[in-house]
Design an enzyme around this catalytic site. Structure first.
Site, short mmCIF file in Angstrom:
data_model
loop_
_atom_site.label_atom_id
_atom_site.label_comp_id
_atom_site.label_asym_id
_atom_site.label_seq_id
_atom_site.Cartn_x
_atom_site.Cartn_y
_atom_site.Cartn_z
N ASP B 198 0.86 -1.19 0.00
CA ASP B 198 0.00 0.00 0.00
C ASP B 198 0.90 1.24 0.00
O ASP B 198 1.85 1.32 0.78
CB ASP B 198 -0.89 -0.02 1.25
N ASN B 206 -2.12 12.93 -3.78
CA ASN B 206 -3.19 13.46 -4.63
C ASN B 206 -3.50 14.91 -4.30
O ASN B 206 -3.69 15.75 -5.19
CB ASN B 206 -4.47 12.63 -4.43
N HIS B 211 -4.54 14.44 -9.05
CA HIS B 211 -4.71 13.02 -9.38
C HIS B 211 -3.73 12.55 -10.42
O HIS B 211 -3.33 11.38 -10.44
CB HIS B 211 -6.16 12.76 -9.83
N ASP B 215 -1.50 9.33 -10.22
CA ASP B 215 -1.42 8.32 -11.29
C ASP B 215 0.02 7.99 -11.60
O ASP B 215 0.40 6.82 -11.74
CB ASP B 215 -2.09 8.85 -12.56
N GLU B 241 -4.77 2.24 -4.43
CA GLU B 241 -3.31 2.38 -4.31
C GLU B 241 -2.70 1.13 -3.68
O GLU B 241 -1.65 1.18 -3.04
CB GLU B 241 -2.95 3.63 -3.48
#
Lengths: 202, 326
Positions: B198, B206, B211, B215, B241
């Site tokens: 994780d 973010n 975002h 990404d 994630e």
């Protein structure tokens, strides 16, 4: 659909003579000894055609099949089946372009097929006093399993007269299986030709 | 009252007018007949070529090949053929689709017909040229459509298995593979480990970089993990994630070693995004399948619990299920 004993005998004799002559002509042309063992003549029903081909041809690996139609009074079609090994040997058999080493494989395959069909079908026609015409040869399947050559669900006949001749060159692995088909619509004309042949004999 | 039709004259007319090239040569390749189709397409009148050698009149013809084909007919006394598939054309004629045709020349099927004299010997070869351009174009269009379809199918297959953003396996494919590996563990008893990874403080990434930044982080982290694992290992995107590493034939200790390597690489590799550099760390929970493990969900639950222990313990660490948190 059946032939009488006389007619069958006549057909076998015609085919024998024709194949003998064809073998001679091909031998002279290619400059090597040709083996054309005794042809097999039989009737085959469409559902059985795959099995018939498999048992006649007996090639485990991939095959390439070329078809060519012929016609005089009785239209038929030849399918010539080549195994992998034979296809590799083709290059030196027919000098289709003398200086170009390795003419395109397909071109050579089609030429050889034309040669074989012309000799065999033409030979039979000669015995029956008929002049044959031919369609251009074309490849049905290339590097495929033997069962892909003919699909019994997709043929326009239920029964056919089938003649199988194996063409072998002495001292080489080259082997071509020549299958000559006459669909039932043409068989009566074949029978008439045989009657004509028998009448001329006796 | 109409005059009776003269058969010979009619035959002549037909050969002249038919939409097929017809010309005839004798054994020395002298032209003895040359129909209107040939005249119109070659731009040469019959009167200019009859009685002359074919190759003198048309020096662009493939002489060696054509001579051999013609000679073959004389020798074998049999038809010969050439298809557009083998040789696109014999004569360089323009085709009849000047606006829509995408080939440069008329595609041609050629037939060589033996002409026999009264004694049965071949005295001439009649060559017919048929326009096969339409068939050729049609076949090409069909092939192009097939190729497009195959490409589309490959794309669909890729999409159904791959995560669009990172390129690693998507959740669906991951679930299937996990199930398969677990079944194999059940059947053969060979070791199987699962590591759930994780990205720490992903929400912060973010919020800070948008975002798109998030990404890019996921893309780069996935790539970094992929580089550290073996070909037989399975890497997929489990959630937003969260990544999952399925490690066949690896025990908990081995899984911990791999995971620690992954953790270190990610910690040490800054990720470039626009003008910024983003550094992230990951938490990895590891577990090994045991006889007591009932099913895949049980395995995932253990790895999740180990992952949770990482978070509580300060993040940027690896924790094995059941071990003392250190």
């Amino acid at each position: 659909m059946e032939f009488s004993a006389d007619q069958l005998d006549a057909l076998r004799e015609i085919v024998n003579i024709a194949m003998g002559r064809a073998g001679d002509r091909l031998a002279r042309l290619l400059g090597c000894f040709i083996e054309l063992p005794v042809p097999i003549v039989r009737f085959v029903d469409a559902p059985d055609v795959r099995e018939a081909i498999r048992s006649m041809v007996r090639i485990d690996g991939d095959v390439t099949a070329v078809r060519q139609a012929f016609s005089s009074v009785a239209p038929g079609e030849c399918i010539v089946i080549y195994g992998d090994a034979s296809v590799h040997e083709l290059g030196d058999l027919v000098a289709s372009d003398a200086t170009e080493a390795g003419a395109p494989r397909n071109e050579v395959l089609l030429e050889i097929t034309n040669l074989l069909v012309g000799a065999c079908a033409g030979g039979i026609g000669e015995q029956l006093g008929q002049e044959l015409s031919y369609s251009a040869p074309s490849i049905i399947v290339a590097n495929a399993r033997i069962d892909e050559v003919l699909d019994p669900a997709n043929v326009p006949w239920r029964t056919a007269l089938l003649l199988e001749v194996n063409f072998r060159i002495e001292g080489r692995t080259f082997l071509a299986h020549i299958l000559m088909f006459w669909p039932e619509s043409a068989v009566s004309r074949v029978r008439e030709s045989l009657d004509g042949f028998l009448a001329d004999l006796g | 009252m109409t005059a009776p039709v003269d058969a010979a004259a009619l035959a002549q007319l037909i050969v002249e007018r038919v939409a097929v090239g017809v010309f005839t040569v004798d054994e020395r390749c002298t032209l003895v007949q040359f129909n209107r189709f040939m005249e119109q397409h070659s731009g040469v009148a019959a009167s200019a070529v009859l009685g002359r050698n074919l190759f003198e009149c048309f020096p662009e013809l493939p002489r060696r090949w054509l001579e051999q084909k013609i000679r073959g007919v004389f020798v074998l006394q049999n038809f010969a053929f050439s298809s557009w598939r083998q040789r696109p054309y014999l004569f360089a004629f323009a085709h009849n689709r000047p606006v829509t045709g995408s080939v440069d020349r008329m595609q041609q099927d050629v037939t060589f017909v033996p002409v026999k004299g009264p004694d049965g010997a071949v005295i001439a070869v009649c060559v017919t040229i048929t326009d096969a351009t339409d068939a050729c174009l049609s076949e090409r269009a069909s092939e192009q459509a097939s190729a497009k379809l195959r490409e589309a199918l490959a794309e669909v297959e890729k999409l159904s298995v791959r995560d669009g953003l990172t390129g690693i396996l998507n959740r669906r494919a991951l679930d299937i593979r996990m199930r398969d590996e677990f079944a194999r563990f059940r059947r053969y008893g060979s070791p199987l480990s699962l590591a759930m990874l994780d990205v720490d403080h992903f929400k912060r990434v973010n919020d800070t970089h948008g975002h798109l930044g998030g990404d890019e982080v996921l893309r780069r982290v996935s790539a970094l993990v992929a580089a550290e694992i073996r070909d037989v290992d399975i890497l997929g995107r489990y959630g937003g994630e969260e990544l999952a590493m399925v490690l066949p034939a690896v025990d908990a200790r081995g899984a911990a070693v791999v995971s620690e390597r992954v953790r270190r690489v990610i910690e040490a590799t800054p990720i470039a995004f626009m003008d910024a550099t983003i550094t992230v760390t990951v938490s990895i929970g590891v577990t090994e399948a045991r006889p007591a493990t009932t099913d895949v969900n049980g395995l995932i639950a253990e790895a999740d619990e180990a992952l949770y222990a990482c978070k509580r313990g300060g993040r940027n660490r690896v924790h094995a299920f059941g071990a003392d948190p250190n």
